[in-house]
Design a protein around this motif. Structure first.
Motif, PDB file in Angstrom:
ATOM      1  N   ASN A  85       0.502  -1.044  -0.321  1.00 28.69           N
ATOM      2  CA  ASN A  85       0.025   0.060  -0.285  1.00 28.69           C
ATOM      3  C   ASN A  85       0.969   1.102   0.101  1.00 28.69           C
ATOM      4  O   ASN A  85       0.597   2.125  -0.474  1.00 28.69           O
ATOM      5  CB  ASN A  85      -1.450   0.145   1.343  1.00 28.69           C
ATOM      6  CG  ASN A  85      -2.254  -1.054   1.179  1.00 28.69           C
ATOM      7  OD1 ASN A  85      -2.485  -1.145  -0.181  1.00 28.69           O
ATOM      8  ND2 ASN A  85      -3.314  -1.075   1.614  1.00 28.69           N
ATOM      9  N   GLY A  86       2.234   0.994   0.737  1.00 28.48           N
ATOM     10  CA  GLY A  86       2.838   2.439   0.351  1.00 28.48           C
ATOM     11  C   GLY A  86       2.489   2.741   1.679  1.00 28.48           C
ATOM     12  O   GLY A  86       2.653   4.805   1.108  1.00 28.48           O
ATOM     13  N   LYS A  87       1.926   3.077   2.565  1.00 24.72           N
ATOM     14  CA  LYS A  87       1.204   4.028   3.631  1.00 24.72           C
ATOM     15  C   LYS A  87       2.639   3.752   4.593  1.00 24.72           C
ATOM     16  O   LYS A  87       2.895   2.751   4.806  1.00 24.72           O
ATOM     17  CB  LYS A  87      -0.400   3.549   3.687  1.00 24.72           C
ATOM     18  CG  LYS A  87      -1.596   3.553   2.851  1.00 24.72           C
ATOM     19  CD  LYS A  87      -1.742   5.470   2.598  1.00 24.72           C
ATOM     20  CE  LYS A  87      -2.075   5.477   1.120  1.00 24.72           C
ATOM     21  NZ  LYS A  87      -2.652   6.360   1.162  1.00 24.72           N
ATOM     22  N   PRO A  88       2.039   4.867   5.533  1.00 23.53           N
ATOM     23  CA  PRO A  88       2.743   4.696   6.435  1.00 23.53           C
ATOM     24  C   PRO A  88       2.449   4.222   7.826  1.00 23.53           C
ATOM     25  O   PRO A  88       1.371   3.906   7.655  1.00 23.53           O
ATOM     26  CB  PRO A  88       3.152   6.517   7.257  1.00 23.53           C
ATOM     27  CG  PRO A  88       1.809   6.745   6.722  1.00 23.53           C
ATOM     28  CD  PRO A  88       1.361   6.772   5.095  1.00 23.53           C
ATOM     29  N   LEU A  89       2.669   3.607   9.176  1.00 25.47           N
ATOM     30  CA  LEU A  89       2.610   3.111   9.748  1.00 25.47           C
ATOM     31  C   LEU A  89       1.795   4.042  10.697  1.00 25.47           C
ATOM     32  O   LEU A  89       2.217   5.389  10.854  1.00 25.47           O
ATOM     33  CB  LEU A  89       3.354   2.368  10.432  1.00 25.47           C
ATOM     34  CG  LEU A  89       4.858   0.971   9.929  1.00 25.47           C
ATOM     35  CD1 LEU A  89       5.772   0.390  10.528  1.00 25.47           C
ATOM     36  CD2 LEU A  89       3.137  -0.242  10.123  1.00 25.47           C
ATOM     37  N   LEU A  90       0.561   3.615  11.411  1.00 31.26           N
ATOM     38  CA  LEU A  90      -0.119   4.617  12.119  1.00 31.26           C
ATOM     39  C   LEU A  90       0.374   4.082  13.877  1.00 31.26           C
ATOM     40  O   LEU A  90       0.460   5.161  14.514  1.00 31.26           O
ATOM     41  CB  LEU A  90      -1.841   3.949  11.789  1.00 31.26           C
ATOM     42  CG  LEU A  90      -2.484   4.114  10.647  1.00 31.26           C
ATOM     43  CD1 LEU A  90      -3.723   3.446  11.071  1.00 31.26           C
ATOM     44  CD2 LEU A  90      -1.840   5.053  10.309  1.00 31.26           C
ATOM     45  N   TYR A  91       0.909   3.362  14.215  1.00 33.78           N
ATOM     46  CA  TYR A  91       1.680   3.165  15.789  1.00 33.78           C
ATOM     47  C   TYR A  91       2.269   4.301  16.576  1.00 33.78           C
ATOM     48  O   TYR A  91       2.215   4.279  17.256  1.00 33.78           O
ATOM     49  CB  TYR A  91       1.519   1.511  15.759  1.00 33.78           C
ATOM     50  CG  TYR A  91       3.552   1.350  15.388  1.00 33.78           C
ATOM     51  CD1 TYR A  91       4.611   2.175  16.265  1.00 33.78           C
ATOM     52  CD2 TYR A  91       3.953   1.038  14.523  1.00 33.78           C
ATOM     53  CE1 TYR A  91       5.054   2.574  16.322  1.00 33.78           C
ATOM     54  CE2 TYR A  91       5.018   0.836  13.855  1.00 33.78           C
ATOM     55  CZ  TYR A  91       6.345   1.389  14.832  1.00 33.78           C
ATOM     56  OH  TYR A  91       7.611   1.054  15.074  1.00 33.78           O
ATOM     57  N   PRO A  92       2.811   4.940  15.420  1.00 30.58           N
ATOM     58  CA  PRO A  92       3.897   5.884  16.425  1.00 30.58           C
ATOM     59  C   PRO A  92       2.850   6.505  16.913  1.00 30.58           C
ATOM     60  O   PRO A  92       3.436   7.649  17.764  1.00 30.58           O
ATOM     61  CB  PRO A  92       4.704   6.663  15.153  1.00 30.58           C
ATOM     62  CG  PRO A  92       5.102   5.531  13.746  1.00 30.58           C
ATOM     63  CD  PRO A  92       3.758   4.921  14.113  1.00 30.58           C
ATOM     64  N   ASP A  93       1.741   7.441  16.174  1.00 25.69           N
ATOM     65  CA  ASP A  93       0.758   8.925  16.457  1.00 25.69           C
ATOM     66  C   ASP A  93      -0.284   7.756  17.424  1.00 25.69           C
ATOM     67  O   ASP A  93      -1.436   8.908  17.233  1.00 25.69           O
ATOM     68  CB  ASP A  93       0.517   9.020  15.174  1.00 25.69           C
ATOM     69  CG  ASP A  93       1.957   9.942  14.798  1.00 25.69           C
ATOM     70  OD1 ASP A  93       2.506  10.491  15.326  1.00 25.69           O
ATOM     71  OD2 ASP A  93       1.520  10.165  13.706  1.00 25.69           O
ATOM     72  N   ASN A  94      -0.786   6.758  17.637  1.00 25.19           N
ATOM     73  CA  ASN A  94      -1.805   5.602  17.718  1.00 25.19           C
ATOM     74  C   ASN A  94      -1.659   5.325  18.944  1.00 25.19           C
ATOM     75  O   ASN A  94      -0.920   3.937  18.804  1.00 25.19           O
ATOM     76  CB  ASN A  94      -1.899   5.056  17.166  1.00 25.19           C
ATOM     77  CG  ASN A  94      -3.820   5.045  17.623  1.00 25.19           C
ATOM     78  OD1 ASN A  94      -3.802   4.771  18.307  1.00 25.19           O
ATOM     79  ND2 ASN A  94      -4.855   4.696  16.122  1.00 25.19           N
TER      80      ASN A  94
END
Length: 165
Positions: free
Chosen positions: A117-126
């Motif tokens: 998908n080429g999308k950034p990971l969410l966990y760093p901000d969640n």
């Protein structure tokens, strides 16, 4: 009720993962409900069907039932979208509620990440993401990394996590 969520970008495989997890939990004797949050409009009705006609005529709620199932459709008609907490109160008691979407909700969740998908990971901000299920290694992640294709391991992680809380 135990509540556990799944967050990730569109196309990451959240729905497929939840679909594969449900039979694993029900085989263990757990009752499972699902809340799916959509960021876009959706419709369960087909134009021209009775329930569609009732909603289009202005009904706020339409309850349809048969000897196989029932469904309650509620038109917001400009009212604010109910919160996750309000939706949980609508559900009948169950052993486990799986939440798909509601990225910001304060429930523990697994981030579903697919590298293509080429999308950034969410966990760093969640702060509510407790693990990442991915199809690629994540060497710098401080969170447990689960193989996206190892559904039994994902199910075991969820049950272990909820048991510890």
């Amino acid at each position: 009720m135990n509540v556990f969520g799944f967050a990730g970008w569109s196309g990451a495989g959240k729905t497929t993962l939840v679909e594969k997890l449900i039979p694993l939990f029900t085989r263990r004797g757990l009752s499972v409900s699902v809340i799916k949050h959509a960021h876009h409009g959706f419709d369960l009705d087909k134009p021209g069907k009775d329930s569609w006609r009732h909603r289009k005529a202005g009904a706020t709620q339409v309850l349809m039932l048969s000897n196989d199932r029932w469904v309650l459709m509620h038109e917001l008609r400009g009212a604010p979208e109910p919160t996750l907490e309000e939706q949980l109160r609508v559900l009948q008691p169950t052993d486990l509620v799986l939440i798909e979407g509601y990225k910001a909700a304060a429930v523990p969740k697994i981030e579903v990440h697919r590298a293509v998908n080429g999308k950034p990971l969410l966990y760093p901000d969640n702060p509510h993401i407790v693990a990442v299920a991915s199809d690629v290694p994540l060497p710098d992640s401080p969170l447990p990394r689960l193989d996206l294709d190892d559904t039994p391991a994902v199910a075991a992680f969820i049950l272990d996590y909820l048991e510890c809380r």
